[in-house]
Design a protein around this motif. Structure first.
Motif, PDB file in Angstrom:
ATOM      1  N   TRP A  34       6.912  10.768  18.359  1.00  0.00           N
ATOM      2  CA  TRP A  34       8.200  10.781  17.675  1.00  0.00           C
ATOM      3  C   TRP A  34       8.972  12.070  17.898  1.00  0.00           C
ATOM      4  O   TRP A  34       8.407  13.162  17.891  1.00  0.00           O
ATOM      5  CB  TRP A  34       8.002  10.583  16.166  1.00  0.00           C
ATOM      6  N   LEU A  35      10.300  11.931  18.058  1.00  0.00           N
ATOM      7  CA  LEU A  35      11.239  13.034  18.008  1.00  0.00           C
ATOM      8  C   LEU A  35      12.220  12.784  16.858  1.00  0.00           C
ATOM      9  O   LEU A  35      12.603  11.642  16.594  1.00  0.00           O
ATOM     10  CB  LEU A  35      12.053  13.146  19.302  1.00  0.00           C
ATOM     11  N   TRP A  36      12.667  13.867  16.228  1.00  0.00           N
ATOM     12  CA  TRP A  36      13.571  13.787  15.068  1.00  0.00           C
ATOM     13  C   TRP A  36      14.518  14.977  15.086  1.00  0.00           C
ATOM     14  O   TRP A  36      14.099  16.113  15.334  1.00  0.00           O
ATOM     15  CB  TRP A  36      12.724  13.821  13.799  1.00  0.00           C
ATOM     16  N   MET A  37      15.792  14.743  14.840  1.00  0.00           N
ATOM     17  CA  MET A  37      16.743  15.844  14.636  1.00  0.00           C
ATOM     18  C   MET A  37      17.773  15.429  13.596  1.00  0.00           C
ATOM     19  O   MET A  37      18.016  14.238  13.369  1.00  0.00           O
ATOM     20  CB  MET A  37      17.400  16.273  15.943  1.00  0.00           C
ATOM     21  N   HIS A  38      18.398  16.442  12.991  1.00  0.00           N
ATOM     22  CA  HIS A  38      19.200  16.208  11.782  1.00  0.00           C
ATOM     23  C   HIS A  38      20.376  17.171  11.760  1.00  0.00           C
ATOM     24  O   HIS A  38      20.253  18.329  12.151  1.00  0.00           O
ATOM     25  CB  HIS A  38      18.287  16.439  10.556  1.00  0.00           C
ATOM     26  N   ASN A  39      21.499  16.688  11.297  1.00  0.00           N
ATOM     27  CA  ASN A  39      22.632  17.526  10.916  1.00  0.00           C
ATOM     28  C   ASN A  39      22.944  17.206   9.461  1.00  0.00           C
ATOM     29  O   ASN A  39      23.077  16.037   9.093  1.00  0.00           O
ATOM     30  CB  ASN A  39      23.855  17.242  11.785  1.00  0.00           C
ATOM     31  N   GLY A  40      23.075  18.240   8.650  1.00  0.00           N
ATOM     32  CA  GLY A  40      23.335  18.015   7.229  1.00  0.00           C
ATOM     33  C   GLY A  40      22.454  18.919   6.392  1.00  0.00           C
ATOM     34  O   GLY A  40      22.017  19.981   6.840  1.00  0.00           O
ATOM     35  N   ALA A  41      22.179  18.486   5.176  1.00  0.00           N
ATOM     36  CA  ALA A  41      21.376  19.323   4.280  1.00  0.00           C
ATOM     37  C   ALA A  41      20.944  18.517   3.072  1.00  0.00           C
ATOM     38  O   ALA A  41      21.595  17.537   2.688  1.00  0.00           O
ATOM     39  CB  ALA A  41      22.179  20.540   3.816  1.00  0.00           C
ATOM     40  N   ILE A  42      19.837  18.938   2.480  1.00  0.00           N
ATOM     41  CA  ILE A  42      19.480  18.526   1.124  1.00  0.00           C
ATOM     42  C   ILE A  42      20.038  19.589   0.188  1.00  0.00           C
ATOM     43  O   ILE A  42      19.670  20.766   0.282  1.00  0.00           O
ATOM     44  CB  ILE A  42      17.955  18.395   0.950  1.00  0.00           C
ATOM     45  N   ALA A  43      20.961  19.191  -0.679  1.00  0.00           N
ATOM     46  CA  ALA A  43      21.588  20.150  -1.589  1.00  0.00           C
ATOM     47  C   ALA A  43      20.542  20.782  -2.507  1.00  0.00           C
ATOM     48  O   ALA A  43      19.648  20.092  -3.009  1.00  0.00           O
ATOM     49  CB  ALA A  43      22.667  19.454  -2.417  1.00  0.00           C
ATOM     50  N   ASP A  73      14.686  21.817   5.335  1.00  0.00           N
ATOM     51  CA  ASP A  73      14.728  20.501   4.709  1.00  0.00           C
ATOM     52  C   ASP A  73      14.601  19.405   5.759  1.00  0.00           C
ATOM     53  O   ASP A  73      13.994  18.357   5.514  1.00  0.00           O
ATOM     54  CB  ASP A  73      16.027  20.331   3.907  1.00  0.00           C
ATOM     55  N   SER A  74      15.135  19.642   6.967  1.00  0.00           N
ATOM     56  CA  SER A  74      15.114  18.633   8.032  1.00  0.00           C
ATOM     57  C   SER A  74      13.692  18.231   8.408  1.00  0.00           C
ATOM     58  O   SER A  74      13.391  17.045   8.606  1.00  0.00           O
ATOM     59  CB  SER A  74      15.826  19.172   9.273  1.00  0.00           C
ATOM     60  N   GLU A  75      12.802  19.210   8.531  1.00  0.00           N
ATOM     61  CA  GLU A  75      11.422  18.920   8.912  1.00  0.00           C
ATOM     62  C   GLU A  75      10.701  18.187   7.788  1.00  0.00           C
ATOM     63  O   GLU A  75       9.909  17.267   8.046  1.00  0.00           O
ATOM     64  CB  GLU A  75      10.693  20.202   9.280  1.00  0.00           C
ATOM     65  N   VAL A  76      10.959  18.553   6.540  1.00  0.00           N
ATOM     66  CA  VAL A  76      10.362  17.831   5.417  1.00  0.00           C
ATOM     67  C   VAL A  76      10.843  16.382   5.414  1.00  0.00           C
ATOM     68  O   VAL A  76      10.052  15.454   5.180  1.00  0.00           O
ATOM     69  CB  VAL A  76      10.686  18.539   4.093  1.00  0.00           C
ATOM     70  N   MET A  77      12.128  16.148   5.672  1.00  0.00           N
ATOM     71  CA  MET A  77      12.650  14.783   5.763  1.00  0.00           C
ATOM     72  C   MET A  77      11.896  13.982   6.823  1.00  0.00           C
ATOM     73  O   MET A  77      11.559  12.808   6.614  1.00  0.00           O
ATOM     74  CB  MET A  77      14.144  14.820   6.082  1.00  0.00           C
ATOM     75  N   PHE A  78      11.636  14.611   7.971  1.00  0.00           N
ATOM     76  CA  PHE A  78      10.910  13.948   9.047  1.00  0.00           C
ATOM     77  C   PHE A  78       9.523  13.504   8.591  1.00  0.00           C
ATOM     78  O   PHE A  78       9.139  12.339   8.742  1.00  0.00           O
ATOM     79  CB  PHE A  78      10.827  14.904  10.233  1.00  0.00           C
TER      80      PHE A  78
END
Length: 279
Positions: A109-118, A144-149
């Motif tokens: 798996w690969l994962w990337m994110h733009n945004g944020a957990i407030a 937060d992005s890695e935790v989301m993954f």
């Protein structure tokens, strides 16, 4: 925040996509038009799958800005891939370090994110406690992005990608609201298993960051017959980008709010509705 792109289709040299377009991702690292910040210089990363590999992706990440990284320029001029991710980062508060650069990898798996957990520091403990204990040691950074993954992996990414991402988003909203954060989640996310790409656009407020997908190749050929290179790409070749790579009419389409795209796409639609699955 950040800018990213995902490519899937005919094997392509990475620099053809990363450097050559009029408003390339490398250009966006200095001159983004649609991001919260115009400069995305807090590191970068690329992840790619090879046609003769074992199914797991390679990853190259660095804390230097993408626009002047000689190693990125060298690598992208020699690596050809049918599926790759690229990301330029503008930190929302976490440290500028290699382990915080996207994309993130686990197995195939690969994962990337733009945004944020407030207000992520307030929610971080509860969200991390929801990660499968067997997966928790793989979290290397502080984003937060890695935790989301890893929440998405915990919640069934291997079995049902849209469902797992919906459950992850729902959990973030549930935990956030439990801590008095009214609009916890802002995200555009790309995820791949090496065979397909899924791209999501969602936010708790219903005002998500920009995300665009390319038109089907046959449609672009009809609109722009003068572009000889289009004859070399397959009908399945598509891209998803934080902002368009140029101004060619008819090439880029905004992904609607609260929706996701899958590449390769089906014959009937390019995107599907998406909502958080609140526990």
């Amino acid at each position: 925040m950040c800018r990213w792109l995902a490519y899937s289709g005919t094997p392509m040299l990475l620099d053809t996509v990363l450097y050559r377009p009029e408003h390339s991702l490398i250009n966006q690292s200095l001159h983004a038009r649609m991001g919260v910040e115009s400069t995305n210089g807090d590191g970068f990363g690329i992840g790619w799958y090879s046609t003769d590999g074992d199914g797991t992706p390679a990853v190259f990440r660095d804390v230097a800005p993408a626009w002047n990284n000689r190693n990125l320029r060298e690598l992208s001029a020699h690596v050809r891939s049918p599926l790759f991710f690229a990301h330029v980062r503008a930190s929302t508060g976490s440290a500028v370090q290699q382990t915080n650069c996207h994309p993130f990898r686990h197995g195939r798996w690969l994962w990337m994110h733009n945004g944020a957990i407030a207000e992520f520091p307030r929610l971080q403990r509860d969200l991390c406690m929801a990660v499968d204990p067997a997966l928790f040691p793989f979290i290397e950074g502080s984003t937060d992005s890695e935790v989301m993954f890893y929440l998405a992996v915990t919640l069934g990414l291997d079995q049902d990608v849209p469902g797992a991402v919906a459950r992850m988003a729902g959990l973030v909203e549930h935990v956030g609201k439990g801590h008095g954060v009214p609009d916890p989640l802002q995200m555009t996310v790309a995820v791949s298993d090496g065979e397909r790409v899924w791209a999501f656009r969602y936010s708790s407020q219903g005002r998500s960051r920009s995300l665009f997908y390319s038109s089907r190749a046959e449609a672009v050929r009809r609109l722009h017959p003068e572009l000889d290179y289009l004859s070399e790409i397959s009908d399945e070749t598509r891209m998803v980008v934080s902002e368009p790579l140029g101004d060619l009419p008819g090439v880029w389409n905004e992904l609607p709010e609260s929706s996701y795209a899958a590449i390769p796409s089906g014959p009937d639609t390019d995107y599907f509705p998406f909502s958080a699955d609140i526990p």
